[in-house]
Design an enzyme around this catalytic site. Sequence first.
Site, PDB file in Angstrom:
ATOM      1  N   ASP A   1       0.446   5.348   0.916  1.00 16.81           N
ATOM      2  CA  ASP A   1      -0.541   6.314   1.678  1.00 16.81           C
ATOM      3  C   ASP A   1      -1.101   7.358   0.917  1.00 16.81           C
ATOM      4  O   ASP A   1      -0.499   7.625  -0.306  1.00 16.81           O
ATOM      5  CB  ASP A   1       0.208   7.023   2.854  1.00 16.81           C
ATOM      6  CG  ASP A   1       0.543   5.929   3.971  1.00 16.81           C
ATOM      7  OD1 ASP A   1       0.017   4.888   4.030  1.00 16.81           O
ATOM      8  OD2 ASP A   1       1.688   6.001   4.646  1.00 16.81           O
TER       9      ASP A   1
ATOM     10  N   ARG B   1       0.815  -1.099   0.148  1.00 15.10           N
ATOM     11  CA  ARG B   1      -0.104  -0.011  -0.064  1.00 15.10           C
ATOM     12  C   ARG B   1       0.984   1.411  -0.026  1.00 15.10           C
ATOM     13  O   ARG B   1       2.056   1.125   0.660  1.00 15.10           O
ATOM     14  CB  ARG B   1      -0.844  -0.001   1.275  1.00 15.10           C
ATOM     15  CG  ARG B   1      -1.894  -1.125   1.574  1.00 15.10           C
ATOM     16  CD  ARG B   1      -2.397  -1.239   2.666  1.00 15.10           C
ATOM     17  NE  ARG B   1      -3.414  -2.362   2.905  1.00 15.10           N
ATOM     18  CZ  ARG B   1      -3.780  -2.778   4.109  1.00 15.10           C
ATOM     19  NH1 ARG B   1      -3.733  -1.813   5.161  1.00 15.10           N
ATOM     20  NH2 ARG B   1      -4.445  -3.781   4.466  1.00 15.10           N
TER      21      ARG B   1
ATOM     22  N   ARG C   1       9.161   7.610   5.881  1.00 14.04           N
ATOM     23  CA  ARG C   1       8.533   9.102   6.306  1.00 14.04           C
ATOM     24  C   ARG C   1       9.051   9.289   7.781  1.00 14.04           C
ATOM     25  O   ARG C   1       9.442  10.438   7.903  1.00 14.04           O
ATOM     26  CB  ARG C   1       7.145   9.241   6.367  1.00 14.04           C
ATOM     27  CG  ARG C   1       6.750   9.410   4.762  1.00 14.04           C
ATOM     28  CD  ARG C   1       5.311   8.956   4.626  1.00 14.04           C
ATOM     29  NE  ARG C   1       4.329   9.987   5.367  1.00 14.04           N
ATOM     30  CZ  ARG C   1       3.307   9.977   5.620  1.00 14.04           C
ATOM     31  NH1 ARG C   1       2.295   9.163   5.073  1.00 14.04           N
ATOM     32  NH2 ARG C   1       2.583  10.936   6.222  1.00 14.04           N
TER      33      ARG C   1
ATOM     34  N   TYR D   1      12.678   3.333  -2.732  1.00 15.16           N
ATOM     35  CA  TYR D   1      11.833   4.652  -2.791  1.00 15.16           C
ATOM     36  C   TYR D   1      12.939   5.931  -2.872  1.00 15.16           C
ATOM     37  O   TYR D   1      13.986   5.950  -2.618  1.00 15.16           O
ATOM     38  CB  TYR D   1      11.516   4.561  -1.315  1.00 15.16           C
ATOM     39  CG  TYR D   1      10.252   3.725  -0.915  1.00 15.16           C
ATOM     40  CD1 TYR D   1       8.879   4.179  -1.144  1.00 15.16           C
ATOM     41  CD2 TYR D   1      10.223   2.601  -0.512  1.00 15.16           C
ATOM     42  CE1 TYR D   1       7.829   3.369  -0.955  1.00 15.16           C
ATOM     43  CE2 TYR D   1       9.209   1.909  -0.312  1.00 15.16           C
ATOM     44  CZ  TYR D   1       8.130   2.165  -0.328  1.00 15.16           C
ATOM     45  OH  TYR D   1       6.874   1.273  -0.406  1.00 15.16           O
TER      46      TYR D   1
END
Length: 245
Positions: free
Chosen positions: A53, A51, A198, A111
């Site tokens: 966000d 997933r 994050r 990422y």
Amino acid sequence: MRNIKLTIEYDGARYLGWQRLGDSEKTIQGKIENVLKQLTGTEIEIIGSGRTDAGTHARGQVANFKTDKTIPVAEMLEFLNRYLPRDIVVKKVEEVPERFHARYNAVGKKYSYFVWNDAIPTAFERHHSFQVSQKLDMELMNEACQKLIGKHDFIGFSALKKTKKSTVRTIEELSIQREGHMLHFTFVGDGFLYKMVRIIMGTLLEIGSGSRSVETIDEIFAQKVRSEAGETVPAQGLFLDEVYY
């Protein structure tokens, strides 16, 4: 039954994340499944590699679905990109072995996180970066990155409440590049916990701004408590670049 793999690019700015929600049409999974239903005439469930966000973007999200329809993959690709919103693009459609699973077969991910480091904001990158006005110390942040590379229990850098699964992960690369006012942070690892990138980013930025020391990385690993780490930075600077199989 055919197994179809999708490689997907999307701008997540106006979506509530990847996962389909029963009370909203503003999800990436929901949009793609709706177009696949138009294409095949049947209900289709796609399985994502993971997933993302609300507000998070992707250059290389991967998903798969099963179908008994004989539609050629080239036709699927053309149909998806014709009817999907312009901020969701399917880059590749492939037929893969039946046992392929976009989530369970993934062995790593890459990422990026982008920080606009200037007192004056950017009009063009506002949905694709996080603005930090104060000067950041690159040397301190690079030193902290070195402490995070390797195999560690990252539970202190996660928003997970409870889990019976292992929270040990290996970060193979954590690097920073500067182009003008834009800082590009690259994360490569065998997997990432909920909001881990994050939270690491929030910690690195606090180190770079001088509000915490590099040594707090060791303390977070030792304490294994979320509250010891930095703030969770906004999702708009985060991109899922690639999934490794």
